[in-house]
Design an enzyme around this catalytic site. Structure first.
Site, PDB file in Angstrom:
ATOM      1  N   THR A 291     -11.230 -12.939  47.114  1.00 44.45           N
ATOM      2  CA  THR A 291     -11.400 -14.373  47.036  1.00 44.45           C
ATOM      3  C   THR A 291     -10.876 -14.841  45.717  1.00 44.45           C
ATOM      4  O   THR A 291     -10.995 -14.251  44.542  1.00 44.45           O
ATOM      5  CB  THR A 291     -12.830 -15.035  47.277  1.00 44.45           C
ATOM      6  OG1 THR A 291     -13.019 -16.262  47.373  1.00 44.45           O
ATOM      7  CG2 THR A 291     -13.851 -14.668  45.937  1.00 44.45           C
TER       8      THR A 291
ATOM      9  N   CYS B  12     -18.834 -21.180  41.454  1.00 45.61           N
ATOM     10  CA  CYS B  12     -19.264 -20.423  42.584  1.00 45.61           C
ATOM     11  C   CYS B  12     -19.411 -19.055  42.445  1.00 45.61           C
ATOM     12  O   CYS B  12     -19.002 -18.304  41.559  1.00 45.61           O
ATOM     13  CB  CYS B  12     -17.991 -20.568  43.861  1.00 45.61           C
ATOM     14  SG  CYS B  12     -17.496 -22.090  44.220  1.00 45.61           S
TER      15      CYS B  12
ATOM     16  N   HIS C  37     -18.527 -16.097  49.481  1.00 43.85           N
ATOM     17  CA  HIS C  37     -17.880 -16.878  48.329  1.00 43.85           C
ATOM     18  C   HIS C  37     -18.594 -18.363  48.716  1.00 43.85           C
ATOM     19  O   HIS C  37     -18.538 -19.183  49.386  1.00 43.85           O
ATOM     20  CB  HIS C  37     -16.460 -17.175  48.412  1.00 43.85           C
ATOM     21  CG  HIS C  37     -15.924 -18.360  47.492  1.00 43.85           C
ATOM     22  ND1 HIS C  37     -14.800 -18.112  46.848  1.00 43.85           N
ATOM     23  CD2 HIS C  37     -16.332 -19.348  46.616  1.00 43.85           C
ATOM     24  CE1 HIS C  37     -14.371 -19.030  45.876  1.00 43.85           C
ATOM     25  NE2 HIS C  37     -15.580 -20.078  45.833  1.00 43.85           N
TER      26      HIS C  37
END
Lengths: 288, 159
Positions: free
Chosen positions: B24, B30, B47
């Site tokens: 990711t 995040c 994520h």
């Protein structure tokens, strides 16, 4: 010549931004103009938006300043005028990455679009009555990065040293090393292009709204919209989250964690419908 | 055939193929969480955008991976469905950055707290982490060994 003067002199030669122009041009070359699709491509692209507003505001097509893509497209009556805008307004100038900021192709576009959507969504959730150009202002806010990237790349080590060792925000370090920030440079170039002052003002002050001596709700929303986009993470570059948030703006807008969460969730949901556009603009013909 | 699986924002990918890599990009505030069963050699990565679905249950129903509490739990459930043993799972996390000198925009901190609360509640521990600060991160999970790598500002390090 100082670094600042050198940068400003180099940017005088810039006619327009690298954009998805090929995609737009191919639409214009089709037998039947797909205005809706063309509008969609322009609306999500900082370079094309700036270029369209530049051409329309420099023409005698309108009475007042044009601040949004929709209003500018409405002012352009014929496909011939649009062809003129595409073919003459865009310089043959492309970059594959925004090198200094360590941004891959399409990341700049993703970040700009996220700022625009976040600024607009923030206004909606806060029920702030603002002009429609809050989206355009958000989209254009980081455009100076395209111009300053090459200079940032040369001095990135020193800029990051000031950020991490001296505790400076990234834009403060840009100013200390290069004599100018990407926010100021972006506004200067857009001013030269004749874009209206309400837009260039937001671009200039979006990182440090307290530096503007007045109250501008669009500026405040774009400031927070830019912060939100960085937190969401789309298009983050070497500058990361190394910017400062204006507590005055947060207080004036009445921002809370819950509001931020709601806006962030809504923005991510809306972005899902745009991945096709980002992919189109990441191809070989539309490198950013 | 080996694949690279890319996890988007509010997204999860898992794999039972030891040749695969899950990645990711651009974690800001995040939180990226990897979950791996070293014996079965299967794992996943989620994520998460926000800490908790409490304030947005409708969104959590539509996409549980948007939130740390529902996203990590759902990732574990999917892995167990595929044959992972819950007691063997190894958890690692990266991301959770924050804006400079700010307390209101503290999503990164809240995301990490939500993960620790979830793990504590289930008597599980976090094996490794690279969280906080102001830097963006890219997170990799190699399915053959469970190796987790964080890349930031051009440098890579194992978690």
């Amino acid at each position: 010549m100082s670094r600042r003067d050198e940068i400003l002199a180099a940017c005088e030669k810039v006619v327009a931004m690298p954009t998805c122009v090929h995609k737009a041009a191919s639409l214009l070359d089709g037998a039947e103009m797909d205005f809706a699709r063309l509008a969609r491509i322009i609306e999500y692209d900082p370079g094309l938006t700036a270029n369209l507003l530049k051409v329309v505001n420099a023409s005698s097509l309108t009475d007042g300043p044009m601040l949004t893509v929709r209003s500018a497209l409405n002012a352009l009556q014929s496909s011939e005028v649009l062809r003129f805008f595409i073919s003459t307004g865009v310089a043959p100038y492309y970059v594959h990455v925004i090198a200094g900021y360590d941004q891959a192709p399409s990341q700049f576009l993703q970040h700009s679009t996220t700022v625009a959507i976040a600024s607009r969504e923030l206004a909606r959730i806060l029920m702030v009555d603002v002009p429609g150009y809050v989206y355009t202002a958000g989209l254009l806010s980081g455009i100076g990065k395209l111009l300053l990237g090459a200079y940032v790349q040369v001095d990135l080590r020193e800029i990051l040293r000031l950020v991490f060792d001296e505790g400076m925000a990234f834009d403060g370090a840009e100013e200390a090393v290069l004599g100018i920030t990407h926010a100021e440079l972006g506004s200067i170039v857009l001013e030269r292009w004749g874009l209206p002052e309400p837009l260039t003002r937001v671009v200039r002050h979006h990182l440090r709204p307290d530096g503007y001596d007045g109250r501008d709700a669009v500026l405040d929303l774009v400031h927070v919209g830019n912060v939100l986009a960085k937190m969401i993470g789309l298009g983050l570059g070497a500058d990361g989250l190394n910017y400062e948030v204006s507590s005055r703006v947060v207080e004036q807008l009445g921002i809370t964690s819950q509001i931020l969460d709601t806006v962030a969730a809504n923005v991510v949901v809306e972005l899902r419908s745009l991945w096709d556009l980002f992919l189109e603009c990441a191809d070989d013909f539309c490198n950013l | 055939m080996s694949k690279t699986l890319v996890v988007g924002i509010s997204d999860m990918k898992l794999s039972t193929n030891p040749g695969d890599v899950i990645v990711t990009y651009s974690l800001g505030s995040c939180l990226g969480v990897t979950v791996y069963d070293p014996k079965a050699r299967i794992g996943g990565m989620v994520h998460c955008l926000l800490p908790s679905a409490v304030a947005a249950r409708e969104k959590a129903r539509a996409n549980p991976f948007m939130f740390v509490n529902t996203g990590v739990a759902m990732t574990v459930r999917r892995l167990v469905d595929l044959g992972a043993d819950k007691s063997r799972l190894v958890f690692k996390a990266a991301g959770g950055a924050n804006m400079r000198k700010d307390r209101i925009f503290d999503t990164g901190v809240r995301n990490f707290k939500a993960l620790m609360k979830l793990l504590d509640h289930n008597n599980r521990r976090l094996e490794a982490k690279d969280v906080g600060g102001t830097i963006p991160r890219t997170l990799f999970l190699y399915l053959d060994t469970g190796r987790v790598v964080v890349r930031s500002l051009g440098k890579e390090s194992d978690l």
